[in-house]
Write a protein that holds these residues in place. Sequence first.
Motif, PDB file in Angstrom:
ATOM      1  N   UNK A   5     -11.199  -7.269   9.305  1.00  0.00           N
ATOM      2  CA  UNK A   5      -9.910  -7.825   8.875  1.00  0.00           C
ATOM      3  C   UNK A   5      -9.161  -6.819   8.022  1.00  0.00           C
ATOM      4  N   UNK A   6      -9.865  -6.185   7.106  1.00  0.00           N
ATOM      5  CA  UNK A   6      -9.235  -5.179   6.243  1.00  0.00           C
ATOM      6  C   UNK A   6      -8.769  -3.974   7.045  1.00  0.00           C
ATOM      7  N   UNK A   7      -9.531  -3.587   8.061  1.00  0.00           N
ATOM      8  CA  UNK A   7      -9.155  -2.436   8.877  1.00  0.00           C
ATOM      9  C   UNK A   7      -7.878  -2.698   9.670  1.00  0.00           C
ATOM     10  N   UNK A   8      -7.598  -3.969   9.936  1.00  0.00           N
ATOM     11  CA  UNK A   8      -6.346  -4.335  10.594  1.00  0.00           C
ATOM     12  C   UNK A   8      -5.211  -4.475   9.578  1.00  0.00           C
ATOM     13  N   UNK A   9      -5.554  -5.035   8.424  1.00  0.00           N
ATOM     14  CA  UNK A   9      -4.532  -5.337   7.426  1.00  0.00           C
ATOM     15  C   UNK A   9      -3.960  -4.081   6.782  1.00  0.00           C
ATOM     16  N   UNK A  10      -4.816  -3.151   6.393  1.00  0.00           N
ATOM     17  CA  UNK A  10      -4.378  -1.994   5.604  1.00  0.00           C
ATOM     18  C   UNK A  10      -3.307  -1.161   6.324  1.00  0.00           C
ATOM     19  N   UNK A  11      -3.529  -0.726   7.586  1.00  0.00           N
ATOM     20  CA  UNK A  11      -2.475   0.072   8.226  1.00  0.00           C
ATOM     21  C   UNK A  11      -1.192  -0.717   8.487  1.00  0.00           C
ATOM     22  N   UNK A  12      -1.346  -2.005   8.861  1.00  0.00           N
ATOM     23  CA  UNK A  12      -0.156  -2.831   9.088  1.00  0.00           C
ATOM     24  C   UNK A  12       0.611  -3.021   7.790  1.00  0.00           C
ATOM     25  N   UNK A  13      -0.109  -3.230   6.711  1.00  0.00           N
ATOM     26  CA  UNK A  13       0.506  -3.429   5.406  1.00  0.00           C
ATOM     27  C   UNK A  13       1.202  -2.155   4.945  1.00  0.00           C
ATOM     28  N   UNK A  14       0.553  -1.018   5.120  1.00  0.00           N
ATOM     29  CA  UNK A  14       1.140   0.237   4.650  1.00  0.00           C
ATOM     30  C   UNK A  14       2.414   0.567   5.415  1.00  0.00           C
ATOM     31  N   UNK A  15       2.470   0.162   6.689  1.00  0.00           N
ATOM     32  CA  UNK A  15       3.696   0.354   7.457  1.00  0.00           C
ATOM     33  C   UNK A  15       4.852  -0.424   6.828  1.00  0.00           C
ATOM     34  N   UNK A  16       4.560  -1.630   6.341  1.00  0.00           N
ATOM     35  CA  UNK A  16       5.580  -2.418   5.649  1.00  0.00           C
ATOM     36  C   UNK A  16       5.977  -1.759   4.329  1.00  0.00           C
ATOM     37  N   UNK A  17       4.984  -1.245   3.611  1.00  0.00           N
ATOM     38  CA  UNK A  17       5.269  -0.584   2.336  1.00  0.00           C
ATOM     39  C   UNK A  17       6.169   0.638   2.514  1.00  0.00           C
ATOM     40  N   UNK A 153      -4.288  -5.211  -2.591  1.00  0.00           N
ATOM     41  CA  UNK A 153      -4.153  -4.081  -1.660  1.00  0.00           C
ATOM     42  C   UNK A 153      -2.676  -3.771  -1.429  1.00  0.00           C
ATOM     43  N   UNK A 154      -1.877  -4.820  -1.223  1.00  0.00           N
ATOM     44  CA  UNK A 154      -0.445  -4.616  -0.988  1.00  0.00           C
ATOM     45  C   UNK A 154       0.209  -3.884  -2.156  1.00  0.00           C
ATOM     46  N   UNK A 155      -0.065  -4.327  -3.382  1.00  0.00           N
ATOM     47  CA  UNK A 155       0.563  -3.710  -4.556  1.00  0.00           C
ATOM     48  C   UNK A 155       0.091  -2.270  -4.742  1.00  0.00           C
ATOM     49  N   UNK A 156      -1.179  -2.003  -4.425  1.00  0.00           N
ATOM     50  CA  UNK A 156      -1.691  -0.637  -4.530  1.00  0.00           C
ATOM     51  C   UNK A 156      -1.003   0.279  -3.528  1.00  0.00           C
ATOM     52  N   UNK A 157      -0.881  -0.197  -2.285  1.00  0.00           N
ATOM     53  CA  UNK A 157      -0.214   0.606  -1.259  1.00  0.00           C
ATOM     54  C   UNK A 157       1.276   0.742  -1.549  1.00  0.00           C
ATOM     55  N   UNK A 163       5.473   6.328  -4.867  1.00  0.00           N
ATOM     56  CA  UNK A 163       5.242   7.715  -5.261  1.00  0.00           C
ATOM     57  C   UNK A 163       5.756   8.679  -4.185  1.00  0.00           C
ATOM     58  N   UNK A 164       5.553   8.331  -2.919  1.00  0.00           N
ATOM     59  CA  UNK A 164       6.011   9.202  -1.832  1.00  0.00           C
ATOM     60  C   UNK A 164       7.532   9.293  -1.795  1.00  0.00           C
ATOM     61  N   UNK A 165       8.195   8.150  -1.928  1.00  0.00           N
ATOM     62  CA  UNK A 165       9.658   8.157  -1.908  1.00  0.00           C
ATOM     63  C   UNK A 165      10.222   8.844  -3.153  1.00  0.00           C
TER      64      UNK A 165
END
Length: 208
Positions: A5-17, A153-157, A163-165
Amino acid sequence: MPLETLLLFVPACFALNLAFGPNNLLSMTIGARHGLRSALLAAAGRLVAFAMMIAIAAFGMGALLIASEVAFTVVKVLGAAYLVWLGVRILRAKVDLPLDAPEPGGQGLRGFIRQEFLVAIGNPKAILIFTAFFPQFVVPEHYWGSFLILGAIFLTLELVAIALYAFAGTRLSVMMRNARGLRWINRISGSTMIAFGALLAVARRPAA
């Protein structure tokens, strides 16, 4: 929470971030004008707003914005108006200030934090993300624990994206060394912020 579940959530979430929006534009603008540190500290306002939205979504109140056209419209109009006002303010900003000077009107770090908070909290689509996106990854048997983990996880990402922007903004600081470059940065940032406000103003409420 299952690893798959986390392996699916993290990349999808980071795309939103990483999606380019008004808050990320604001981080880039602050980074360009005042440096990486100021942009990161200012982002505390956004993180607080998103944490509040995650809590609201967890308690199920986020569904109100989906179900109620009036509630959605009120938040949408207020958020759009603030984005347009902020864009106009950027467009009208003086171009003869040194990079480390405070903005006109007594703007400083506290003002940047407030801007980040208001831009985030004024966008009803943000809470709809938490209401519609998070439940796809929540484990029903561990509802509160799942929401807590997903929120953390969302807030961390989100902080990574900030930081990137902000860092990208600092790369524009070379253009800020002259009045012409600064004027163009203001024009692009202000106009884009106004465009985001216009898009938010015409956004439709998702179907219940």
